[in-house]
Design a protein around this motif. Structure first.
Motif, PDB file in Angstrom:
ATOM      1  N   LYS A  17       0.846  -1.203   0.000  1.00 48.82           N
ATOM      2  CA  LYS A  17       0.000   0.000   0.000  1.00 48.82           C
ATOM      3  C   LYS A  17       0.875   1.244   0.000  1.00 48.82           C
ATOM      4  O   LYS A  17       1.954   1.255   0.582  1.00 48.82           O
ATOM      5  N   GLU A  18       0.295   2.292  -0.624  1.00 44.76           N
ATOM      6  CA  GLU A  18       0.993   3.576  -0.509  1.00 44.76           C
ATOM      7  C   GLU A  18       0.695   4.145   0.868  1.00 44.76           C
ATOM      8  O   GLU A  18      -0.400   3.957   1.389  1.00 44.76           O
ATOM      9  N   GLU A  19       1.634   4.847   1.444  1.00 44.37           N
ATOM     10  CA  GLU A  19       1.375   5.445   2.754  1.00 44.37           C
ATOM     11  C   GLU A  19       0.305   6.530   2.596  1.00 44.37           C
ATOM     12  O   GLU A  19       0.437   7.401   1.731  1.00 44.37           O
ATOM     13  N   PRO A  20      -0.786   6.460   3.419  1.00 46.61           N
ATOM     14  CA  PRO A  20      -1.818   7.481   3.251  1.00 46.61           C
ATOM     15  C   PRO A  20      -1.287   8.857   3.653  1.00 46.61           C
ATOM     16  O   PRO A  20      -0.474   8.964   4.571  1.00 46.61           O
ATOM     17  N   ALA A  21      -1.747   9.877   2.938  1.00 50.93           N
ATOM     18  CA  ALA A  21      -1.305  11.230   3.275  1.00 50.93           C
ATOM     19  C   ALA A  21      -1.808  11.557   4.676  1.00 50.93           C
ATOM     20  O   ALA A  21      -2.961  11.268   4.992  1.00 50.93           O
ATOM     21  N   PRO A  22      -0.964  12.131   5.558  1.00 50.46           N
ATOM     22  CA  PRO A  22      -1.435  12.450   6.897  1.00 50.46           C
ATOM     23  C   PRO A  22      -2.531  13.530   6.841  1.00 50.46           C
ATOM     24  O   PRO A  22      -2.519  14.371   5.936  1.00 50.46           O
ATOM     25  N   THR A  23      -3.453  13.461   7.796  1.00 47.74           N
ATOM     26  CA  THR A  23      -4.539  14.441   7.827  1.00 47.74           C
ATOM     27  C   THR A  23      -3.973  15.817   8.177  1.00 47.74           C
ATOM     28  O   THR A  23      -3.314  15.961   9.212  1.00 47.74           O
ATOM     29  N   PRO A  24      -4.220  16.828   7.357  1.00 49.25           N
ATOM     30  CA  PRO A  24      -3.722  18.161   7.734  1.00 49.25           C
ATOM     31  C   PRO A  24      -4.522  18.706   8.923  1.00 49.25           C
ATOM     32  O   PRO A  24      -5.706  18.407   9.071  1.00 49.25           O
ATOM     33  N   LYS A  25      -3.855  19.475   9.756  1.00 48.35           N
ATOM     34  CA  LYS A  25      -4.534  19.976  10.965  1.00 48.35           C
ATOM     35  C   LYS A  25      -4.610  21.501  10.964  1.00 48.35           C
ATOM     36  O   LYS A  25      -3.682  22.185  10.559  1.00 48.35           O
ATOM     37  N   VAL A  26      -5.754  21.993  11.445  1.00 47.72           N
ATOM     38  CA  VAL A  26      -5.951  23.444  11.487  1.00 47.72           C
ATOM     39  C   VAL A  26      -6.208  23.913  12.919  1.00 47.72           C
ATOM     40  O   VAL A  26      -6.915  23.260  13.685  1.00 47.72           O
ATOM     41  N   LEU A  27      -5.591  25.030  13.256  1.00 47.62           N
ATOM     42  CA  LEU A  27      -5.848  25.679  14.548  1.00 47.62           C
ATOM     43  C   LEU A  27      -6.497  27.030  14.252  1.00 47.62           C
ATOM     44  O   LEU A  27      -5.939  27.845  13.513  1.00 47.62           O
ATOM     45  N   ALA A  61      -0.046  22.042  14.002  1.00 54.74           N
ATOM     46  CA  ALA A  61      -0.916  22.680  13.008  1.00 54.74           C
ATOM     47  C   ALA A  61      -0.192  22.863  11.678  1.00 54.74           C
ATOM     48  O   ALA A  61       0.956  23.298  11.632  1.00 54.74           O
ATOM     49  N   ASP A  62      -0.895  22.493  10.585  1.00 58.15           N
ATOM     50  CA  ASP A  62      -0.381  22.770   9.241  1.00 58.15           C
ATOM     51  C   ASP A  62      -0.911  24.122   8.770  1.00 58.15           C
ATOM     52  O   ASP A  62      -0.416  24.699   7.807  1.00 58.15           O
ATOM     53  N   LEU A  63      -1.961  24.564   9.472  1.00 56.92           N
ATOM     54  CA  LEU A  63      -2.626  25.808   9.097  1.00 56.92           C
ATOM     55  C   LEU A  63      -3.074  26.499  10.380  1.00 56.92           C
ATOM     56  O   LEU A  63      -3.724  25.875  11.226  1.00 56.92           O
ATOM     57  N   VAL A  64      -2.665  27.767  10.550  1.00 56.07           N
ATOM     58  CA  VAL A  64      -3.120  28.523  11.717  1.00 56.07           C
ATOM     59  C   VAL A  64      -3.922  29.712  11.220  1.00 56.07           C
ATOM     60  O   VAL A  64      -3.456  30.472  10.356  1.00 56.07           O
ATOM     61  N   ILE A  65      -5.144  29.853  11.732  1.00 55.49           N
ATOM     62  CA  ILE A  65      -5.977  31.004  11.347  1.00 55.49           C
ATOM     63  C   ILE A  65      -6.154  31.883  12.574  1.00 55.49           C
ATOM     64  O   ILE A  65      -6.655  31.432  13.607  1.00 55.49           O
ATOM     65  N   ARG A  96      12.987  22.268   9.125  1.00 56.55           N
ATOM     66  CA  ARG A  96      12.868  20.812   9.280  1.00 56.55           C
ATOM     67  C   ARG A  96      12.080  20.180   8.130  1.00 56.55           C
ATOM     68  O   ARG A  96      11.630  19.051   8.215  1.00 56.55           O
ATOM     69  N   GLY A  97      11.832  20.965   7.077  1.00 54.12           N
ATOM     70  CA  GLY A  97      11.167  20.437   5.892  1.00 54.12           C
ATOM     71  C   GLY A  97       9.654  20.396   5.972  1.00 54.12           C
ATOM     72  O   GLY A  97       9.000  19.763   5.160  1.00 54.12           O
ATOM     73  N   ARG A  98       9.079  21.056   6.976  1.00 53.53           N
ATOM     74  CA  ARG A  98       7.618  21.108   7.079  1.00 53.53           C
ATOM     75  C   ARG A  98       7.154  22.541   6.859  1.00 53.53           C
ATOM     76  O   ARG A  98       7.936  23.472   6.931  1.00 53.53           O
ATOM     77  N   ASP A  99       5.847  22.713   6.633  1.00 56.62           N
ATOM     78  CA  ASP A  99       5.358  24.091   6.495  1.00 56.62           C
ATOM     79  C   ASP A  99       4.147  24.301   7.388  1.00 56.62           C
ATOM     80  O   ASP A  99       3.500  23.344   7.829  1.00 56.62           O
ATOM     81  N   MET A 100       3.863  25.560   7.659  1.00 58.56           N
ATOM     82  CA  MET A 100       2.645  25.930   8.375  1.00 58.56           C
ATOM     83  C   MET A 100       2.136  27.192   7.676  1.00 58.56           C
ATOM     84  O   MET A 100       2.841  28.195   7.621  1.00 58.56           O
ATOM     85  N   LYS A 101       0.934  27.098   7.119  1.00 59.58           N
ATOM     86  CA  LYS A 101       0.361  28.286   6.472  1.00 59.58           C
ATOM     87  C   LYS A 101      -0.235  29.186   7.555  1.00 59.58           C
ATOM     88  O   LYS A 101      -0.856  28.698   8.516  1.00 59.58           O
ATOM     89  N   ILE A 102      -0.072  30.490   7.391  1.00 60.65           N
ATOM     90  CA  ILE A 102      -0.620  31.435   8.371  1.00 60.65           C
ATOM     91  C   ILE A 102      -1.671  32.310   7.694  1.00 60.65           C
ATOM     92  O   ILE A 102      -1.396  32.966   6.680  1.00 60.65           O
ATOM     93  N   VAL A 103      -2.884  32.290   8.256  1.00 56.72           N
ATOM     94  CA  VAL A 103      -3.991  33.069   7.699  1.00 56.72           C
ATOM     95  C   VAL A 103      -4.441  34.105   8.715  1.00 56.72           C
ATOM     96  O   VAL A 103      -4.593  33.793   9.902  1.00 56.72           O
ATOM     97  N   VAL A 104      -4.642  35.336   8.267  1.00 57.45           N
ATOM     98  CA  VAL A 104      -5.236  36.353   9.131  1.00 57.45           C
ATOM     99  C   VAL A 104      -6.659  36.592   8.643  1.00 57.45           C
ATOM    100  O   VAL A 104      -6.881  36.992   7.492  1.00 57.45           O
TER     101      VAL A 104
END
Ligand code: SAH
Ligand code: SF4
Ligand code: F3S
Length: 473
Positions: A17-27, A61-65, A96-104
């Motif tokens: 199996k292909e590794e499932p994409a991890p669930t993105p998390k939002v704060l 968090a992959d996304l912070v609003i 570390r090769g990860r990202d976090m999107k920042i939304v205002v």
């Protein structure tokens, strides 16, 4: 908001199996008024549909609003210091090769738009309170590297474009919920940014409000607070297109079985008509607590603030409310140090407070907001005068709050228990008058209105004893 309901269960990858994409998390972090709290839940619902799980922690968090508030300078500046911290966290993650999107989002987004992108390079997206239903599309643009600011006052109906929350999402948020019925403001008080950040007054149709409330109640919500910047200016259309008032909406919602409590906030004195006052006598589910900001007790200052009523009108409303519902508790907002406020003006505010007697209140030092008429006045009040007046007003309001709480000791009241208390074996909830109450009792009482006797009043909450038949239940 909690994480559990949306959390996907990850299956371990099998050899083929292909590794499932991890669930993105939002704060989603909310500041400011209840409107923002409500909007935050709707944004989370929307992103839930897009596959995001909610989280409370910045680390995963992959996304912070940031759902921001522009009402006073301090509130707006706090956002930039928060963004500064997020920018550092984002840089560390990137290393570390990860990202976090920042939304205002929210009112700073609306008021400052692209300025936010310029002032803080780490911000990926700026979205105003009238365009957050476009978040999925805007996020896709941000994913491809664009830095976007969308602060349009959308022509389409934002609420209709948003998905309804699932039963699990509603349940995770507890037994008390907000429903926005009205947005925006046409009053243009001379100190206030809201008409600019939230736009013109508009009311949601009756059918939408009833359907949303039913859905909440079906999932276990028993207290609904109708919210709006000027909630009592509500004038939404019914199915025939006829204008409907807040009093009529309350009457309709009160018929929903399983809904035990109704509240509404925030009201403007000018829109506090007799029908709404009478609703407090006619509708037992309507709680005896009214938040009615007055800002000042001086007629001269009220006029300069463009509040469109005088102190006497406010006193008359308080009296009529008490005639309709003798136990009604009142709360208010006050501004001290509005430009040109003299000692005599301030004394008039203190006199109004003494005359009304408030159960609780919010009071603020006037904060000059760019673009509002009062900000340009030459007669700004010195900071130390504002501080002195605020301290005196708060001392009086605190005294009234304590007296109100003390007066409930020995009384029997109904408490809606909402959550486990701070200590083992305790449950916590609210009295009809919005006081926090805790008692020894089983968590089975959560989600029910239970009869209690108030036994003691602390500074922030009341302690209570369940009546014997309830304790047995
Ligand atoms: N629509 C509501 C108030 C919304 S803003 C009403 O008309 O009453 C919430 C509160 O923030 C206001 O009641 C006011 O007390 C305070 N506030 C608004 N603008 C402010 C300013 N420029 N400085 C200090 N306090 C302010
Ligand atoms: Fe601001 Fe006045 Fe509108 Fe309230 S009524 S939101 S204080 S402009
Ligand atoms: Fe703040 Fe906007 Fe509410 S300015 S008080 S979040 S309407």
């Amino acid at each position: 908001m909690t994480t559990e309901v949306l959390e996907a269960v990850e299956t371990p990858p099998g050899p083929f199996k292909e590794e499932p994409a991890p669930t993105p998390k939002v704060l989603v972090k909310s500041y400011g008024c209840q409107m923002n709290v409500y909007d935050a839940t709707r944004m989370a619902d929307l992103l839930g549909r897009e596959g995001y799980a909610e989280t409370q922690s910045e680390e995963d968090a992959d996304l912070v609003i940031l759902n921001t508030c522009h009402i006073r300078e301090k509130a707006a500046e706090k956002i930039y210091s928060e963004l500064g911290k997020l920018a550092i966290a984002k840089r560390e993650l990137n290393a570390r090769g990860r990202d976090m999107k920042i939304v205002v989002a929210g009112c700073v987004a609306q008021a400052e738009g692209e300025e936010v992108l310029k002032r803080q390079r780490a911000v990926d997206l700026v979205v105003g309170p009238q365009s957050y239903h476009r978040l999925p599309e805007l996020l896709r643009r941000a994913e491809s590297g664009a830095r976007v600011a969308d602060t349009d006052f959308a022509v389409e109906d934002k609420f209709r474009a948003l998905p309804a929350p699932s039963r699990a999402q509603i349940r995770a948020r507890g037994v008390s919920a907000f429903v926005t019925v009205q947005e925006g403001c046409d009053k243009f008080c001379s100190f206030c940014v809201v008409p600019y950040t939230r736009g013109a007054e508009s009311s949601r149709p009756v059918a939408e409000i009833v359907a949303e409330t039913r859905r909440l109640v079906d999932a276990g919500v028993c207290e609904v607070t109708l919210i709006g910047q000027n909630v009592n200016a509500y004038r939404g259309p019914d199915a025939q297109g006829r204008e409907t008032t807040l009093a009529q909406i309350l009457e309709l919602l009160a018929r929903i079985e399983g809904l035990t409590r109704l509240r509404y906030t925030t009201s403007h004195p000018v829109d506090m008509g007799q029908a709404l006052i009478d609703a407090h006598a006619a509708i037992p589910k309507l709680m005896p607590y009214v938040h009615l900001p007055v800002q000042s007790g001086s007629d001269r200052i009220l006029k300069a603030m463009n509040r469109r009523h005088d102190a006497q009108a406010y006193l008359s409303i308080a009296e009529s409310l008490r005639k309709a519902r003798p136990d009604v508790a009142l709360s208010s907002d006050f501004i001290v140090g509005f430009p040109g406020e003299t000692d005599a003006d301030f004394e008039a505010t203190m006199a109004l407070v003494r005359a009304v007697g408030f159960a609780s209140s919010f009071s603020f030092k006037y904060s000059a907001r760019p673009g509002t008429p009062a900000a340009d006045r030459p007669d700004q009040i010195e900071e130390h005068v504002k501080s002195e007046r605020l301290a005196a007003l708060q001392a009086l309001l605190d005294e009234q709050r304590r007296a109100f709480n003390d007066a409930t000791v020995g009384r029997k009241v109904d408490v809606l228990f909402e959550k486990p208390g701070r200590h083992e074996g305790q449950i916590a909830g609210k009295s009809p008058y919005m006081q926090a109450v805790h008692a020894e009792g089983s968590i089975e009482h959560i989600g029910r209105e239970v009869s209690v006797e108030i036994v003691a009043a602390g500074s922030n909450s009341l302690s209570a004893r369940l009546m014997s038949e309830e304790a047995k239940a």
